[in-house]
Design an enzyme around this catalytic site. Structure first.
Site, short mmCIF file in Angstrom:
data_model
loop_
_atom_site.label_atom_id
_atom_site.label_comp_id
_atom_site.label_asym_id
_atom_site.label_seq_id
_atom_site.Cartn_x
_atom_site.Cartn_y
_atom_site.Cartn_z
N SER A 11 -23.00 10.42 34.74
CA SER A 11 -24.70 9.16 34.87
C SER A 11 -24.67 8.86 35.96
O SER A 11 -24.03 7.86 36.56
CB SER A 11 -24.17 8.42 33.48
OG SER A 11 -25.53 7.44 34.56
N HIS B 212 -22.49 -1.16 26.87
CA HIS B 212 -24.56 -0.23 27.21
C HIS B 212 -25.00 -1.00 26.68
O HIS B 212 -26.52 -0.83 27.44
CB HIS B 212 -23.98 1.57 27.04
CG HIS B 212 -25.23 2.13 27.28
ND1 HIS B 212 -26.18 2.39 27.28
CD2 HIS B 212 -25.25 3.13 28.55
CE1 HIS B 212 -27.33 2.93 27.58
NE2 HIS B 212 -26.06 3.22 28.77
N HIS C 229 -28.65 11.69 34.36
CA HIS C 229 -27.49 11.87 33.48
C HIS C 229 -27.35 13.37 32.81
O HIS C 229 -28.39 13.95 33.07
CB HIS C 229 -27.38 10.83 32.65
CG HIS C 229 -27.74 11.15 31.15
ND1 HIS C 229 -27.71 10.41 29.83
CD2 HIS C 229 -28.44 12.60 30.73
CE1 HIS C 229 -28.46 11.09 29.33
NE2 HIS C 229 -28.86 11.92 29.56
C1 HEM Z 1 -28.90 6.67 27.45
C2 HEM Z 1 -29.63 3.20 31.17
C3 HEM Z 1 -25.69 3.97 32.80
C4 HEM Z 1 -24.60 6.27 28.74
C5 HEM Z 1 -30.13 5.46 28.98
C6 HEM Z 1 -30.82 5.22 29.36
C7 HEM Z 1 -31.39 3.94 29.72
C8 HEM Z 1 -30.09 3.85 30.31
C9 HEM Z 1 -32.95 4.20 30.19
C10 HEM Z 1 -32.51 6.24 28.14
C11 HEM Z 1 -32.28 7.11 29.15
C12 HEM Z 1 -33.26 8.12 28.29
O1 HEM Z 1 -33.78 8.45 27.48
O2 HEM Z 1 -35.19 8.00 28.78
C13 HEM Z 1 -28.70 3.00 32.49
C14 HEM Z 1 -28.68 2.33 32.93
C15 HEM Z 1 -27.41 2.50 33.78
C16 HEM Z 1 -26.47 3.88 32.88
C17 HEM Z 1 -29.50 1.39 34.03
C18 HEM Z 1 -26.53 2.22 34.82
C19 HEM Z 1 -27.62 1.43 36.12
C20 HEM Z 1 -24.56 4.91 31.86
C21 HEM Z 1 -23.49 4.87 32.02
C22 HEM Z 1 -22.82 5.62 30.49
C23 HEM Z 1 -24.60 5.87 30.13
C24 HEM Z 1 -22.21 5.28 33.14
C25 HEM Z 1 -22.37 6.36 30.39
C26 HEM Z 1 -21.36 6.94 31.23
C27 HEM Z 1 -25.59 6.56 28.06
C28 HEM Z 1 -25.52 7.66 27.15
C29 HEM Z 1 -27.35 7.75 27.48
C30 HEM Z 1 -27.99 6.48 28.31
C31 HEM Z 1 -25.45 8.49 26.70
C32 HEM Z 1 -28.49 8.24 25.92
C33 HEM Z 1 -28.39 7.71 24.06
C34 HEM Z 1 -29.19 8.48 23.45
O3 HEM Z 1 -30.60 8.90 24.74
O4 HEM Z 1 -29.15 7.99 22.11
N1 HEM Z 1 -29.53 4.34 29.64
N2 HEM Z 1 -27.59 3.94 32.22
N3 HEM Z 1 -25.60 5.51 30.89
N4 HEM Z 1 -26.96 5.90 28.82
FE1 HEM Z 1 -27.26 4.88 29.88
#
Ligand code: HEM
Length: 359
Positions: A224, A306, A330
């Site tokens: 990610s 998260h 990601h």
């Molecule tokens: C989903 C933000 C870092 C794990 C998301 C989504 C956003 C977000 C906006 C929704 C994405 C979409 O489907 O459009 C962020 C931001 C991060 C960050 C701003 C860092 C500044 C991380 C990290 C991880 C992570 C480092 C794990 C290593 C996940 C996972 C989802 C997700 C697994 C999917 C959830 C799902 O669809 O069920 N994140 N994220 N994220 N993020 Fe993060």
């Protein structure tokens, strides 16, 4: 018109229903890569060295790996690669090439014909002055998904795209990652739950040894990434003050207490300059190995770290009226046992999937 993340030729009659809410409009755009139809799988390999400190061998180890990548036969070289580094929870400095090939045959031929495999096989764990690691991940495209926030900036495997999708429908709600995975149309992708002891941390001596870790059913890997190199001063300040600290908190939780949520290993890596190896690119990524997709979903949806990252992002995006220069992406890989190869030479016991062997 929103596009379905799963390409048409991979769509099948679902036995696992999609979770997209009715009449759903994503709150911000997201895109994915469309790979050539004839491409069945891809390889992501992480090949690196582990040291007591960043200055330990003056860059000789990573130079050796880069040589195989750059000087292997042209047609077999990785489609895309970059140099990355991290100081891990044992204070070891790890520096690696992360590289992508458009199929397992391409990778295997490169490994043979560049001389890499022969060199790797000849390393003697007892003689080496530092550690080496080789992690080769080969998902079928049904078991891989990637999403990115910026239409003109594909990252990682998306550099092998034939074209970039239009705006996707399945994103921005919990469960959308699963809805974008072709294999999850008919399979829950359940893995083997990690039953590590949570009370004592017995070490499993791995230094001075060459250790292979067996593949696990439906191992789930996330890369990610965050890139704030293109932000203007106001947005950069906002990112560094509001998002970066919560990201570090979330990654540290998974790195240090991952077993609570089925996370074998997590590190927040820097993408570094591929010549100087300086971490000045303003790009990071979390690389994490989970016992299955459900564990990763559980952490992202319900763990305060998260929730803070996700909630922080919505506030951040609103402040900027959804016109962002921050780039996020990601990649998710759900691997069959034979699609994983983990080999560690003279590395400490908490390196990558070695951590899954902890007693
Ligand atoms: C989903 C933000 C870092 C794990 C998301 C989504 C956003 C977000 C906006 C929704 C994405 C979409 O489907 O459009 C962020 C931001 C991060 C960050 C701003 C860092 C500044 C991380 C990290 C991880 C992570 C480092 C794990 C290593 C996940 C996972 C989802 C997700 C697994 C999917 C959830 C799902 O669809 O069920 N994140 N994220 N994220 N993020 Fe993060």
């Amino acid at each position: 018109m929103l596009e379905c993340a799963i390409p048409e030729h991979m769509r099948v009659k679902r036995t696992c229903p999609v979770g997209t809410p009715q009449n759903y409009e994503p709150p911000f755009p997201g895109y994915c890569a469309r790979f050539p139809e004839k491409m069945n799988n891809l390889v992501m390999a992480i090949i690196g060295g582990q040291y007591v400190s960043s200055a330990a061998d003056g860059g000789a180890g990573i130079a050796r790996i880069k040589e195989y990548v750059i000087e292997g036969p042209e047609a077999l070289r990785p489609s895309f690669w970059e140099v990355v580094s991290v100081t891990d929870k044992k204070s070891a400095f790890n520096i690696a090439v992360i590289a992508y090939w458009p199929g397992t045959e391409n990778y295997k031929k490169w490994a043979q014909e560049s001389g890499f495999q022969q060199w790797w096989n000849g390393l003697d764990a007892q003689q080496e002055k530092h550690g080496w690691f080789l992690e080769v991940l080969s998902p079928s495209l049904q078991r891989f998904e990637t999403i990115f926030s910026n239409h003109s900036a594909p990252e990682g495997a998306a550099n092998m795209q034939e074209k970039i999708s239009g705006e996707l429908e399945e994103h921005g709600y919990w469960g959308s990652m699963r809805d974008r995975l072709a294999a999850a149309q008919t399979d829950q992708l359940t893995g083997e739950k990690w039953e590590a002891s949570t009370t004592t941390e017995q070490s499993n001596e791995t230094s001075g040894k060459r250790v292979q870790v067996q593949g696990k059913k439906n191992l789930c890997i996330i890369r990610s990434g965050q890139d704030w190199s293109g932000t203007l001063p106001d947005e950069r300040k906002l990112y560094l003050e509001t998002m970066h600290p919560v990201l570090i908190e979330g990654m540290n939780f998974l790195r240090d207490n991952g077993q609570e949520v089925g996370c074998y290993s997590m590190n927040l890596w820097d993408v570094v300059d591929s010549n100087t190896h300086k971490a000045d690119r303003e790009r990071t990524f979390g690389l994490g190995y989970f016992d299955d997709l459900a564990s990763l979903e559980y952490w992202s949806k319900s763990h305060q770290t998260h929730i803070n990252i996700f909630g922080g992002f919505l506030v951040y995006a609103k402040k900027l009226n959804f016109v962002l220069s921050l780039k996020l992406f990601h990649e998710i890989l759900i691997l069959e046992p034979e699609q994983q190869s983990f080999e560690y030479i003279n590395c400490h016991e908490a390196t990558g999937m070695l951590n899954s062997l902890r007693k």
